[in-house]
Enzyme design. Structure first.
Site, mmCIF file in Angstrom:
data_model
loop_
_atom_site.group_PDB
_atom_site.id
_atom_site.type_symbol
_atom_site.label_atom_id
_atom_site.label_comp_id
_atom_site.label_asym_id
_atom_site.label_seq_id
_atom_site.Cartn_x
_atom_site.Cartn_y
_atom_site.Cartn_z
ATOM 1 N N HIS A 119 0.805 -1.270 0.086
ATOM 2 C CA HIS A 119 -0.120 -0.004 0.080
ATOM 3 C C HIS A 119 0.849 1.323 -0.050
ATOM 4 C CE1 HIS A 119 -2.763 2.901 1.997
ATOM 5 N NE2 HIS A 119 -3.531 2.545 0.914
ATOM 6 N N ARG A 218 -15.421 14.506 22.038
ATOM 7 C CA ARG A 218 -15.304 14.657 23.472
ATOM 8 C C ARG A 218 -16.808 15.076 23.726
ATOM 9 N NH1 ARG A 218 -16.291 13.273 28.030
ATOM 10 N NH2 ARG A 218 -14.854 13.398 29.504
ATOM 11 N N CYS A 265 -8.087 18.301 24.356
ATOM 12 C CA CYS A 265 -8.759 17.742 25.573
ATOM 13 C C CYS A 265 -7.798 17.735 26.878
ATOM 14 C CB CYS A 265 -9.322 16.367 25.412
ATOM 15 S SG CYS A 265 -10.225 15.717 26.910
ATOM 16 N N TYR A 401 -11.493 18.994 35.293
ATOM 17 C CA TYR A 401 -10.632 19.640 34.772
ATOM 18 C C TYR A 401 -9.793 20.962 35.607
ATOM 19 C CZ TYR A 401 -13.154 17.939 30.555
ATOM 20 O OH TYR A 401 -14.009 16.886 29.917
#
Lengths: 546, 546
Positions: A119, A218, A265, A401
């Site tokens: 490939h 997310r 993220c 977070y």
């Protein structure tokens, strides 16, 4: 860019017809290529998908994708022959050299076991499609849409898909995720409900602009299905101003601003932290980061129209999404008003992603884009904007977070003691070769990405082949970065001779941003109970073929 | 803050008279203390020192400092007795327990060998004065100015300084450094010509605001001696504007802006890089960083008056100092116009440092203060300001103060390939205990500083006693930091039990800023040929007394 054998001598064929025509403003070029072929129109999620009434939308989508590349003649011929037929399940069980590696295109089944090593784009990229349809991948790489590619593939045909083998609806009214959109099969899924997935490293840095279908996703909740005609964004008015209820058409009337922004993220590369000690969170590898060209109204313009001004005291712009859990709690987050009101910070209420309406997974019809800031603040399916004296009271702002010392555990954590993550630290990772891979001796090509938060430009990426003892600067590619507004990543690469006699390499990368911040050497000292902010040197161990 | 024995029961004495009265605007409080004693007026460099004509200014200054604390009665009594006399050279040879530790106060000589271990502020601080006068140190710590301290000291008196022992002038008209100001004896000198010196760790974090006399000094050239009456700052006019020639009085007419800013040399902690591999540069330890309250006109106001505006294209504000080498080359540097014109960036043309006119070593009468940016851009003795399409062409902007990969050496370095250092990365260091020190078992107190560039606040300092295996968050002290304008450091400390049976500790600190950038673990991977940006974890190895 993929290499193409005999490209010059093979005549180009007519463009495969697209599933549907799209208005020019909404036209999507699903892949980025230097090739002069017309772009293919490939979209699993387009604005028509969001037209309000729930119902069967999944049926036939995967198979229907065959039409993207439209092998009409070929299929007609194939249908006339008597050939073996296989179910999709049978195809999907052929994904290794031992079982044979099968793929489908339209209704045809191919055994490409012997072709994988040949490939031109590399075996790993073809392997992404093993056991399933080629169409979603060919849609990303328009270069496949040439007759010699089809001729080559035809040699490996072994049969047809069983025509009875239709996609069975899994629609279940009691399942809040039943109406989630169909996703690209290349995505590596970290959780189905809510849907969280990342592009594989092989594809992540193939394009400076990440194609929408493989942009990392997310989600915190089920994907809402919003009607663009009835959608309204509620903006709470400021002192002396007035509240706004903005339709999409109203938003289009604000000056349109387009910027290329990388989203990451906070949990990107969390899987490396898990290796040190267990953390709570999705097992993101290096792919919770992607880059798009976003178009929309500037938040500062919208806030100004609602009568908001920058004030002396600290204030915050709170965003609420229209995604909600069964109790009606919506996703929420906030950013400081100072950033929101700064035209130079270029915070957007985005309605376009790479020239397309936002895909449903990325916030259709409107999301926030906060350049240089953690993905968690880029609230999707935006429903409400207000200016408050405090940060958003949402769980994701107050109790998630945030970063902590490695000594803090779930018994001792005090979420109020740490600031919510806004700007992210400098980051880089290797996407090629991959950990555990066996590479050829001679020369090794190393590729990856680097990015920093807050608009800080990446000025250098150092690469080591000996675990960090010696370093060389890699070549930086991608768009030139604007001073103080380096919102998007740099891709980088390095060719290096493999030291003779070497049996293995410990490849390491680390980036430097224009504040000369660097990545920490190791993971353990930045370990934290939520596994966020994982930006230690990225390390890849490879074997050398003897 | 120094501990003080019996402080509550000892009556306070009248304030020692200061050498000279100072106008209220220029009044200096040389030390910061919670004590309610009036501040002492202590200044080696005050505006009267800069009055233009060159001449003898050094003679008697050191001895004259005795007058700061004015022990008139005591000295008179002492002079009437017949006591041994010693030369200053004799005193200066007594600096160890073996030779005896001598100090002077006014004309009196004391052998404090036995008191050193009892010094309430710790032995190391008293040792800074060993072999010389106490006055410069007592001036920093007004707490000494109480009768019980003098009574205590009187017990150790062994004689008088030889009255013939005057300071000999070293004035040499051919020496460009002959007119440099007198410096505080506590400063650790890295080079005399040009003068470069840092406060010792024992003093560095004693005060949130560094007293002017021990603020680290980084000179590139001899200190110019400028007449404040004839001083003019030349500001080149913008398009359609006009050039300005500003006297000090003119500068005072702009709105006065005061901010607390930490300055750090790019070479701070270079000595740790030298241990990895030799670098070119001064051997700064952890003290090339200090904090002051700066007062002055905002650069944006002055530039606006000269007709400058922010422009679309990238531009730079170039500064030229009035310090020059024998060829007439002056010190120069530049910052981006966007920073200079941003009122929120608070770039100052400062004429005050901690309420005093700038000391000569710190740029009298005017220097640039660029909050959050490397010290090298805070041009001292400012003579000229212009806006240019390119960065300053000075050596220090183009061929110095840039970071490179560890692989780059002096044969391969391409200074054009790296951006000039502007914002600095996150930094922290331990100031107590010191490397190699022997500490008591039981509990250890660890102190230090932490700071980050670009206005990014320090949100956490992690401290380890076991070389980085386990960490605890230290307590942050000092002023609260403003969002996006955290221009000044945080001091921090931690008390921790010394693990029983431990013979030694490997104490380590690392800071985190509000972009969650962290310090790298080790020095070697950030080593660079100029030894700048040395911000790896700071490590201190101490022995435990058995």
């Amino acid at each position: 860019m993929l290499l193409l054998l005999h490209r010059a001598v093979v005549p180009r064929v007519r463009q495969a017809c697209s599933l549907r025509s799209t208005p020019s403003r909404l036209c999507i070029q699903a892949c980025s290529t230097n090739d002069s072929l017309q772009p293919q129109h490939f979209s699993l999620n387009f604005s028509g998908d969001n037209s309000g009434t729930k119902g069967w939308r999944i049926m036939g989508t995967l198979l229907g994708l065959g039409a993207v590349l439209a092998y009409h003649d070929h299929r007609c011929r194939a249908a006339q022959k008597s050939t073996p037929t296989y179910t999709k399940e049978e195809v999907s069980s052929h994904t290794t050299p031992e079982t044979g590696i099968w793929v489908t295109l339209g209704s045809e089944v191919f055994d490409v076991t012997e072709f994988v090593g040949l490939h031109p784009g590399g075996p790993s990229k073809l392997m992404l499609a093993a056991g399933g349809p080629l169409e979603p991948f060919w849609a990303l790489y328009a270069i496949h849409n040439q007759s010699h590619v089809r001729e080559l593939l035809a040699q490996y045909k072994i049969g047809e898909l069983n025509p009875e083998n239709k996609v069975i609806s899994t629609w279940d009214a009691s399942d809040p995720y039943a109406d989630d959109p169909v996703r690209h099969p290349a995505l590596k899924v970290n959780s189905q409900h809510p849907f969280n997935a990342e592009p594989p490293p092989e594809l992540l840095t193939e394009n400076y602009i990440t194609p929408n279908p493989i942009f990392f996703t997310r989600n915190h909740l089920p994907v809402p299905n919003l009607d663009p005609d009835t959608y309204r964004l509620h903006v709470v008015g400021g002192p002396g101003g007035q509240s706004l209820s903005l339709s999409l058409e109203d938003l289009y009337k604000f000056p349109k601003h387009e910027i290329t922004v990388t989203l990451q993220c906070a949990g990107n590369r969390r899987s490396e932290m898990t290796q040190v000690k267990k953390v709570k969170g999705l097992e993101w590898r290096t792919g919770a980061i992607s880059t798009a060209r976003w178009g929309g109204a500037r938040l500062c313009d919208v806030l100004a129209q609602a009568g908001h001004h920058l004030c002396e005291t600290e204030a915050h712009v709170c965003f609420e999404g229209l995604d909600s859990d069964p109790t009606g709690t919506t996703y929420g987050a906030s950013i400081p008003l100072a950033r929101a009101m700064d035209p130079e910070a270029e915070v957007l209420l985005a309605y376009e992603m790479n020239g397309q309406p936002l895909p449903r997974d990325h916030g259709f019809p409107v999301r926030v884009v906060v350049p240089g800031v953690v993905g968690a603040r880029h609230v999707k399916w935006l429903g409400r904007v207000s200016v408050e004296p405090e940060e958003s009271f949402s769980h994701w702002q107050q109790r998630d977070y945030k970063g902590f010392s490695p000594s803090v555990d779930w018994d001792t954590v005090d979420f109020d003691s740490a600031p919510s993550i806004q700007e992210l630290p400098v980051q880089s990772a290797i996407t090629e070769p991959q950990d555990g891979e066996t590479i050829e001796s001679g020369e090794v090509t190393i590729k990856g990405y680097a990015w920093s938060g807050g608009g800080r430009a990446v000025i250098r990426v150092d690469v080591s082949l000996d675990g960090g003892l010696t370093w060389q600067a890699a070549e930086l590619n991608g768009e030139e970065q604007r001073p103080r507004k380096a919102w998007a990543w740099r891709l980088w690469q390095m060719q290096a001779p493999v030291p003779a006699g070497q049996k293995e390499l410990n490849i390491v990368c680390k980036a430097v941003d224009d504040s000369y911040n660097v990545q920490p050497d190791t993971v353990a000292p930045i370990w934290n109970l939520r596994g966020v902010l994982s930006n230690a040197w990225h390390r890849v161990h490879v074997h050398i073929a003897s």
